[in-house]
Write an enzyme that holds these catalytic residues in place. Sequence first.
Site, PDB file in Angstrom:
ATOM      1  N   CYS A  59      -5.163   7.254 -18.630  1.00 41.09           N
ATOM      2  CA  CYS A  59      -4.250   8.035 -17.806  1.00 41.09           C
ATOM      3  C   CYS A  59      -3.123   8.627 -18.649  1.00 41.09           C
ATOM      4  O   CYS A  59      -2.542   9.637 -18.282  1.00 41.09           O
ATOM      5  CB  CYS A  59      -3.704   7.197 -16.667  1.00 41.09           C
ATOM      6  SG  CYS A  59      -3.065   5.614 -17.204  1.00 41.09           S
ATOM      7  N   HIS A  78       0.603   2.379 -15.944  1.00 46.05           N
ATOM      8  CA  HIS A  78      -0.170   3.545 -15.509  1.00 46.05           C
ATOM      9  C   HIS A  78       0.704   4.779 -15.675  1.00 46.05           C
ATOM     10  O   HIS A  78       1.926   4.698 -15.594  1.00 46.05           O
ATOM     11  CB  HIS A  78      -0.552   3.329 -14.044  1.00 46.05           C
ATOM     12  CG  HIS A  78      -1.399   4.419 -13.464  1.00 46.05           C
ATOM     13  ND1 HIS A  78      -2.591   4.813 -14.025  1.00 46.05           N
ATOM     14  CD2 HIS A  78      -1.218   5.192 -12.364  1.00 46.05           C
ATOM     15  CE1 HIS A  78      -3.107   5.793 -13.295  1.00 46.05           C
ATOM     16  NE2 HIS A  78      -2.295   6.043 -12.295  1.00 46.05           N
TER      17      HIS A  78
END
Length: 1003
Positions: free
Chosen positions: A454, A834
């Site tokens: 990500c 993330h």
Amino acid sequence: MDKILEAVMMSSYPNNVKQGLVRRVIEAIKQPMDSEQCWSMLELSTKLYLMGDTKFKREIGKEVLEVYGHYHPEEFEEFFNVRFLLSLLQEGYGPAGKRSPYVLDYIHLGLQFILESPSASDIFSLLRIEVLRKVCERPGPKQCAKISKLLSLHPQCVPTGKHQILFCQQLIRCIGQFQCISEGEDDIMEFLDHVNKVSGLLQKIWRAQTSSILPSLKELFTIISSTEEQEAPSNALASVVQYVPLELMDGVIRNLTNDDSITDVQMMTAISRMIDWVSWPLGKNIDKWIIALLKGLAAVKKFSILIEVTLLKIEKVFSKLLYPIVRDGALSVLLYMLLSFQHSHEAFHLLLPHIPRLVASLNKEDSNSATSCLEQLAELIHSMFFRFSGFPDLYEPVMEAIKALPIPNEDRIKHLLGQNAWTSQKNELACFYPRLASKSDTGKIGLINLGNTCYMNSIIQALFMASDFRHSVLNLTESNSQPLMTKLQWLFAFLEHSQRPAISPEGFLSASWPPWFSPGAQQDCSEYLKYLLDRLHEEEKTGKRIYQKLKESNLMPQAEERHYLNKTLIEKMFGGKMMTKIRCLKCLNVSSREEAFTDLSLAFPPSNRHVRRQSHIAVLPVEEIGPQIIEPPIKPQSQLMESPRRQRKHPVSGLPPIQLLPIETVGFQEAEGQETPFILRSDRDHVSLEKAKDPLLAFGEQTCGSEDSRSVPDLINYFLSPEVLTSENKYHCEKCASLQDAEKVAELTEGPHYLVLTLLRFSFDLRTMKRKKILDNVSIPLVLKLPVLVASEDSGEVGQNRNDRAASCNGFVSVVYDLCSVVVHSGVSSESGHYYCYARECTSTSASSQPRDGAQKSTSDKQLDFEIQWYLFNDTRVSFSSFESVSNVTSFFPKDTAYVLFYRQRPCKQSWAVHEAVSDAVRLHGEPSPNKDLMEAISKDNILYLQEQEKEARNRAAYISTLPKSPLWWRDFDRDKDDEGSSGGCGPAAGGGGSGSFHGLVF
Ligand SMILES: [Zn+2]
């Protein structure tokens, strides 16, 4: 006597008169009488009891029968014989036949008087056969309850041996067909009572004879796993399970899950129906059995079943939390389902739209049960937020709903998340992902996460949304001899033209992968961005060197020469320049050096020295301007500041105004009133910065978050504020030829077209030797003014060397920047967590075509700030978002913090060249269209995707048709609109599909 009684009963006297007469008859029949007389009285009372058309008649019949049982036992026994009972059971009595509802009651009544008689054993053996026959006829709940009551009181009548097993199985089949016809509360209570009587009998039988338990359960499973029945079996079956001893659970579940003869569809059907049992009230242990079977399936890796069942049923289970009577069981099943389903956010997201309403109604209920449910729910929701970050727009309403509830600490969350997850390996589940994802409503395309990628996905989307850069990349010719840039071009072209909801950046990842990154691990996205830009820049420079050689051999036409000698694309788009000046504090000699940069790494000022820069700051402070006070782009003549003082914004009001002069004038004279001790700050390099910085910062004091709120301009001001080099950081002065204390200051001399700012949130903790994250909320202005030092119109001559130019500089211009992208890091360290990216597309047309007129300007600014759509890119998911969501993300989700920011320069004199080049490109070619090979590849892939979609739709339709339907009656009972929920919740999760549907595309 019987004639008298019959006459009384048939008479038209009122009941109270009849009652009096009957009393007298009853007293009379207690006296001795001949057997013929007895027989006819028994016949009459039997008739009254079984055929009486009023309750009164039946009660009189019953009373008379009881008197005979007590006072004339021999005659009663003779009358109540095996043959009579057999005919009663097989043919019934009178016109009602064997359907007469009172036959069983009658037998029940008679049995008590013959228990000691010699004929009793014959009657018992008759009943043992006849009850089995009866249950095979599938009587309704009422009849079954009567049989069960009879057998509970007279266990001698329970079938034995093989017949007992058969009886249990048949009884379970009966339960499976039970329906509660009425919705009235009394009828429902009666129904529940019947069911409990029947399952209570099973419990008694099982206790006495444990060997009949397993065959009974086998039958139960056969019923619930059957895919043939039109109607789903009744949820009343749940009442059977509660009586199965828990010590058998492990063995039963193990046998079931390892039984190869059970197909997946059967298992799927069975578990779905079991999950429906959570709506069975007052049942004990039902949740334990459901969870045990779910766990059993996970143990044998039947993930496809678990995924389907969870997605199919989770909303239904959730809706049961509304009802106190089934709440506990439903909650434990829900907890298990969500905490095991951790490979994707899909199940959790199905619940999001329902949470606020449930929380509101639980709050209203105000009971212990509701309070405890709310607390557990809040804990669960926070754990899910932790597990699946990056959906602030979806989570905010839920966060709002649960804000008054306690928040679990991180250890607790990790404990919860660690309990039941099927697997920690995302990829292990990838192939079990048969769901179709549809392209986002936004029209934007997501990027598949290839295992902690990500960080790259967020950066690529931010670069893609930097439209000037994207256009230039897409416009590159085929023969650009830049392999990485070509790969980026392909990636961008697919992001723009693919029909897929998300594409895989695998090819680009392997080409742009920094060699020191370890595969599969989370990385620093800022580090990746720097590496990527540097690679692209170097690649183009190499191309130019090749050109030089071509030019020497005269192979290149003159027209292309200029193009190749220009800056690289990366320099044009992201390159800025900065002048670093160091003044020796002994000889006051100033040395300056101009450096190029592609991003500015902004350290956090130590919070306790917040006022430091006010004492001697000499640069033009960075300004944050709100949409309402945006000034039109400054014309070249008015760009130079007449007096920086007027532009100065005092960070803290109430302090005496500070003598501010441009840095050239005052900068390197003896600065007065300098604070001691000096705050040390080394160069802005990411790594070396940590050591020399304020030790407080290095020791992570900042990680707790300080009270004073910070803004991006604060950080830039700190970056631009002078710094004293002393102690081990002493500066080697060439003039003094020795190490000396010195003062260092940085000035921007050229603002990049796209300004990339990295907030240095990761500090090195010397105590723990770990990188820590500064979680401070930093407010991000939509519009930023950056002070850029320029040479004045007169003195800024081309031929001057760098130092001369620096010396002749005499003013700052405010360069205006618009916010384009914000990459958010969610987590507490750079090696974990993330990334997701907010972005909007700022273009020249939206920013530069503003009329200069004041009145019209504000409308145009509004357009710029409010009408440019924000998007949220979270791997495969792309959704609409807003600046409000960007601004509030940290206050809602404290570990989600802005990390890398992209600003785009509004056109002004300095950046004219770039803007013109870009708008020329757009004018000439319209929207850039990729080269022919690329277009062909895209349309080929779109066709492939269409075919994949059709195939998957077919497979899925086939799969869905095998899924069990919901049982019918219970739906009405608790009045939840069963189907509304499942369709209502699908929206948010759509588009979040996993990699399963995209595996065809790798480029
Ligand atoms: Zn010196």
